[in-house]
Design an enzyme around this catalytic site. Structure first.
Site, PDB file in Angstrom:
ATOM      1  N   TRP A 148      -6.095  -1.319  -3.074  1.00  0.00           N
ATOM      2  CA  TRP A 148      -6.267  -2.740  -3.402  1.00  0.00           C
ATOM      3  C   TRP A 148      -6.531  -3.574  -2.162  1.00  0.00           C
ATOM      4  CZ3 TRP A 148      -8.074  -3.570  -7.819  1.00  0.00           C
ATOM      5  CH2 TRP A 148      -7.630  -2.870  -8.948  1.00  0.00           C
ATOM      6  N   ASP A 164      -1.307 -10.405  -1.727  1.00  0.00           N
ATOM      7  CA  ASP A 164      -1.562  -9.928  -3.083  1.00  0.00           C
ATOM      8  C   ASP A 164      -0.269  -9.258  -3.552  1.00  0.00           C
ATOM      9  OD1 ASP A 164      -2.231  -8.643  -5.414  1.00  0.00           O
ATOM     10  OD2 ASP A 164      -3.849  -7.426  -4.545  1.00  0.00           O
ATOM     11  N   LYS A 217       1.194  -6.774 -14.585  1.00  0.00           N
ATOM     12  CA  LYS A 217       2.043  -5.684 -14.093  1.00  0.00           C
ATOM     13  C   LYS A 217       3.508  -6.012 -14.374  1.00  0.00           C
ATOM     14  CE  LYS A 217      -1.844  -4.207 -12.420  1.00  0.00           C
ATOM     15  NZ  LYS A 217      -2.358  -4.425 -11.097  1.00  0.00           N
TER      16      LYS A 217
END
Ligand SMILES: *Cc1c(COP(=O)(O)O)cnc(C)c1O
Length: 367
Positions: A104, A174, A198
């Site tokens: 990511w 993030d 999530k």
């Protein structure tokens, strides 16, 4: 109904707390006192404004968020933030600095390069993203517009235990896959973003928390929807926000506050859950091999391998037959991955632990 629910170990979208689903189900046809579904109400109605205001207030309480931070309810996922962050904060400036700890943060870096110069402060790529850097390995980049890091790498299963030190340089994070999983020193962050799916709600909602002084750095001329100032000015109501997703996020924040008791007890429970699985890995004498170095292990996503792919397939098949689902690792890492987000109950993790012990009993040829 609930008897037929399985334990869903997916990395995202992921399990939601059962009381949240039940509450949404109870009021799906008509919100009390409103007579309309949360799927139907106008984002301009006072009912929705109450939902947004309480969701924001709860989030502020959970994070102890000071007044000089804004909370935005956006769409486009964390992936859009990979672009919005550099558009708003890097454009017209010398460089931004990125810490690359997995898939990511690699993606975030690629998008930032479209906007300007990117300096990689540290990369775990050569080590196959098995750890996060130690504090002394990350230089402080005094000229950078900001430092970006990914607090938890969902695919590799590595997580920062503490924030990197950046001096006066704004810290951007993030936090998609560990948002609200533990208390954080929020005043060390200039901007934090997270997709809700999530740990905090359903897909379709992205939370952005940003410090007020960052707004002065934003260049003019950005597309209206991509300029953070638009959403600050309109309190996330410039256009139609994801009303139902924000409503579910509100229910999740209530659950965290009222049933869990805040982020400290949530973190304690998350540590306990992860420890159950890491203990099995560590005591398996190499039958289960963890991907992450022990000091960088994620409490949210546990990644591990078995002696061969045939056993991995058998593990997945047999686990699924017992209602332990979505344990397949990401294709770039292989093996298995158990995502143990906030909503995964301790009983689900115990069931997985018991299955892992028993599977080894049956298949470990050395025994
Ligand atoms: C899932 C995830 C993303 C991507 O989120 P989208 O909502 O699909 O854009 C980005 N970063 C991290 C750490 C993630 O876990």
């Amino acid at each position: 109904m609930t008897e037929s629910r399985v334990y869903n170990f997916s990395a995202g979208p992921a399990m939601l707390p059962l009381p949240v689903l039940e509450e949404a189900q109870r009021h799906l046809l008509a919100l009390p006192g409103v007579g309309m579904s949360a799927l139907e109400i106008s984002h301009r109605s006072r009912w929705f404004e109450e939902i947004r205001d309480e969701a924001e207030a709860n989030l502020r309480q959970l994070l102890r968020l000071p007044d000089h931070y804004h909370v935005l309810f956006l769409q486009g996922g964390a992936s859009l933030q990979f672009s919005m962050v550099p558009m708003n904060l890097l454009r017209g400036r010398e460089e931004a600095a990125y810490i690359v700890t997995g898939s990511w943060s690699e993606r975030a870096t690629e998008e930032a390069r479209r906007e300007g110069d990117v300096r990689i402060l540290w990369s775990g790529r050569a080590e196959n993203y098995t750890r996060v850097p130690r504090p002394q390995e990350v230089p402080i980049p005094s000229r950078a517009a900001y430092v970006h890091f990914t607090s938890n790498e969902t695919i590799q299963g590595v997580q920062f235990a503490t924030e990197p030190e950046t001096g006066d340089v704004p810290l951007v994070c993030d936090a998609s896959s560990d948002f609200l999983s533990r208390p954080i020193p929020i005043e060390r962050y200039a901007l934090l973003y997270a997709g809700a799916q999530k740990n905090a709600g359903p897909a379709g909602l992205t939370l952005v928390i940003l410090r007020d002084d960052l707004l002065e750095r934003i260049p003019d001329g950005l597309p209206t929807m991509l300029d953070y100032r638009t959403h600050v000015r309109h309190r996330s109501l410039y256009n139609t926000p994801p009303v139902f997703a924000i409503y579910l996020f509100l229910l999740v924040t209530r659950w965290l506050l009222r049933e869990i008791g805040g982020l400290e007890p949530m973190a304690a429970l998350n540590r306990q859950k992860a420890q159950l699985i890491y203990d099995v890995i560590d005591r398996s004498q190499g039958f289960y091999r963890g991907h992450a170095h022990p000091e960088s292990r994620s409490l949210m996503n546990v990644t591990w391998r078995l002696p061969n792919q045939e056993l991995e397939r058998a593990f997945l098949r047999e686990a699924e037959a017992r209602g332990l689902c979505e344990l397949k690792g990401h294709r770039s890492v292989g093996g298995l991955r158990a995502s143990l987000y906030n909503a995964m109950p301790l009983e689900g993790v115990r069931a997985l632990r018991d299955f892992m012990l028993e599977f080894q009993e049956r298949y470990d040829r050395r025994r």
